[in-house]
Design an enzyme around this catalytic site. Structure first.
Site, PDB file in Angstrom:
ATOM      1  N   LYS A 144       0.830  -1.215   0.000  1.00 37.88           N
ATOM      2  CA  LYS A 144       0.000   0.000   0.000  1.00 37.88           C
ATOM      3  C   LYS A 144       0.869   1.273   0.000  1.00 37.88           C
ATOM      4  O   LYS A 144       2.083   1.181   0.142  1.00 37.88           O
ATOM      5  CB  LYS A 144      -0.956  -0.045   1.193  1.00 37.88           C
ATOM      6  CG  LYS A 144      -1.927  -1.239   1.156  1.00 37.88           C
ATOM      7  CD  LYS A 144      -2.952  -1.135   0.021  1.00 37.88           C
ATOM      8  CE  LYS A 144      -3.585  -2.456  -0.333  1.00 37.88           C
ATOM      9  NZ  LYS A 144      -4.558  -2.984   0.594  1.00 37.88           N
TER      10      LYS A 144
HETATM   11  C1  LIG Z   1      -5.661  -3.831   1.042  1.00 36.31           C
HETATM   12  C2  LIG Z   1      -7.101  -3.534   1.007  1.00 36.31           C
HETATM   13  C3  LIG Z   1      -7.969  -3.877   2.064  1.00 36.31           C
HETATM   14  C4  LIG Z   1      -7.538  -4.722   3.215  1.00 36.31           C
HETATM   15  O1  LIG Z   1      -6.440  -4.253   3.893  1.00 36.31           O
HETATM   16  P1  LIG Z   1      -5.545  -5.289   4.749  1.00 36.31           P
HETATM   17  O2  LIG Z   1      -4.621  -4.369   5.480  1.00 36.31           O
HETATM   18  O3  LIG Z   1      -4.838  -6.173   3.780  1.00 36.31           O
HETATM   19  O4  LIG Z   1      -6.447  -6.025   5.658  1.00 36.31           O
HETATM   20  C5  LIG Z   1      -9.290  -3.465   1.990  1.00 36.31           C
HETATM   21  N1  LIG Z   1      -9.764  -2.801   0.929  1.00 36.31           N
HETATM   22  C6  LIG Z   1      -8.974  -2.485  -0.122  1.00 36.31           C
HETATM   23  C7  LIG Z   1      -9.556  -1.711  -1.261  1.00 36.31           C
HETATM   24  C8  LIG Z   1      -7.630  -2.860  -0.120  1.00 36.31           C
HETATM   25  O5  LIG Z   1      -6.857  -2.577  -1.173  1.00 36.31           O
END
Ligand SMILES: *Cc1c(COP(=O)(O)O)cnc(C)c1O
Length: 397
Positions: free
Chosen positions: A196
């Site tokens: 991310k």
């Molecule tokens: C990565 C992501 C999540 C979940 O996040 P995690 O930290 O992996 O639990 C939820 N929604 C979207 C759109 C994502 O890209």
């Protein structure tokens, strides 16, 4: 003669694999974590509130609540909004499954809405018709890092007395006009997973201006106890009560230290991602079979993903063949996402089916995410462009 594709025994564009995403960790980040590891507080300590304050100030909200991951941020949100059996929550199908899962975890029903064909964001024209007397909230997802049209979504939410949630897991660093992502909906959620915009390994955050929800959210992340370890220590007390059924969704102090250090670099990283996107945009203007996603006016895009749509009418190969050919060139393309309503869990438990979101279903067959991360070099980006040119040329009709 077209160049010989790596998948057909030719030499690849690059000798080393270029992933679609990668974290950036500096010595400064490592020192910040080390310092906390030597301190008294590994969890529920002072770094948690410090990270929350810095994050709230970064996005421009009154409060921010740190949790253990982005899914926990969404689940905590659904819990505090009181989502329960019989409640419906509107959600785009073009997203990571966790967006809808958070609703299902609370025994609510996700109502899947189709995508706009050019941006792949939730189609705001189809939101209103999905609202029923059981609807409690609308969740929008800033797919690829582009903020949704929250002006339109806020009006719909207000007219129907619904909460508006932004799953902003892709979009930290983006803005809409002069407002930051994180401050565009009633509640916004973030993920700090390694791929991310910034990372704490695993981690998440909720941002809101609502004065009532943060207390409930902080309790839910800590088993729904009415106080935490640090508060008890400060009060010289051992006493706590459990008021509801919660989870352990806490983020550690060393992760928060990493988060504070990473957050400082988000503006610089966003600019770098935009630079890479510009290189891609310029190169793809002249390639007919490739269409980058449309960017709305007035947006500063976070480019968590750079997504292209293939015009398979102009190609003699499917997305799957193009994907495999690019991987063989050592270009780490990826696919985001299989529309959520097509996952067997939703088909089996919620009766969703193919044809219910035709735009997202068609887009899913044509999309590719190209490598995109802030530490990519211009040469890396050129390799991606050359790899695409080579493969698309080969398969062009
Ligand atoms: C990565 C992501 C999540 C979940 O996040 P995690 O930290 O992996 O639990 C939820 N929604 C979207 C759109 C994502 O890209």
């Amino acid at each position: 003669m077209p160049e010989s594709l790596a998948i057909k025994g030719g030499s690849p564009i690059r000798n080393t694999f270029l992933p679609y995403a990668r974290q950036s960790i500096s010595d400064e980040d490592i020192s910040a974590v080390n310092e906390v590891l030597r301190s008294d507080w590994l969890t529920t300590g002072p770094k948690v509130s410090e990270f929350e304050k810095e994050f709230a100030s970064f996005v421009g909200t009154n409060d921010a609540i740190a949790v253990s991951n982005g899914t926990a941020a969404l689940h905590t949100t659904m819990f505090t909004l009181g989502i329960a059996k019989g409640d419906e929550v509107i959600v785009p199908t073009m997203t990571f499954a966790a967006t809808a899962n958070a609703i299902a975890l609370q025994k609510g029903t996700p109502i899947f809405v189709d995508s706009d064909p050019e941006t792949l964001l939730i189609d705001t024209n189809k939101v209103e018709e999905a609202i029923t007397e059981n609807t409690k909230a609308i969740v929008a997802v800033d797919y690829a890092g582009q903020p949704c049209d929250y002006d339109v979504l806020s009006k719909i939410a207000e007219n129907h007395n619904l909460f508006l949630v932004a799953d902003a897991c892709h979009a930290l660093g983006a803005t809409n006009g002069n407002k930051s992502v994180g401050s565009l909906a009633d509640i916004s959620t973030f993920s700090f997973h390694a791929v991310k915009p910034m990372t704490t390994g695993e981690g998440g955050m909720i941002t809101t201006d609502n004065p009532h929800l943060p207390k409930l959210m902080r309790e839910f992340r800590n088993h729904c106890l009415n106080n935490d370890h640090r508060e008890r220590l400060e009060a010289g007390s051992w006493f706590y009560e459990m008021t509801n059924l919660g989870f352990n969704y806490r983020l550690t102090d060393f992760q928060c230290a990493l988060g504070i250090s990473q957050l400082k670099k988000v503006p610089k990283w966003t600019l770098r991602r935009q630079e890479i996107a510009q290189m891609y945009n310029n190169a793809f203007i002249n390639i007919d079979a490739i269409k980058p996603l449309k960017v709305r006016d007035n947006i500063s895009h976070a480019y968590h993903l750079y997504v292209i749509q293939l015009d398979t009418n102009k190609l003699s190969a499917s997305r799957e063949e193009i994907f495999k050919a690019l991987r063989a060139e050592n270009i780490g393309v990826n696919v985001h996402y299989i529309p959520t309503h097509l996952h067997p869990f939703y088909i089996n438990h919620f009766g969703t089916k193919e044809t219910q979101c035709p735009v997202a279903e068609a887009a899913y067959k044509n999309i590719l995410s190209l490598p995109m991360f802030s530490s990519m070099t211009n040469d890396d980006a050129k390799d991606v462009i050359e790899g695409i040119r080579k493969v698309i040329n080969f398969y062009s009709n």
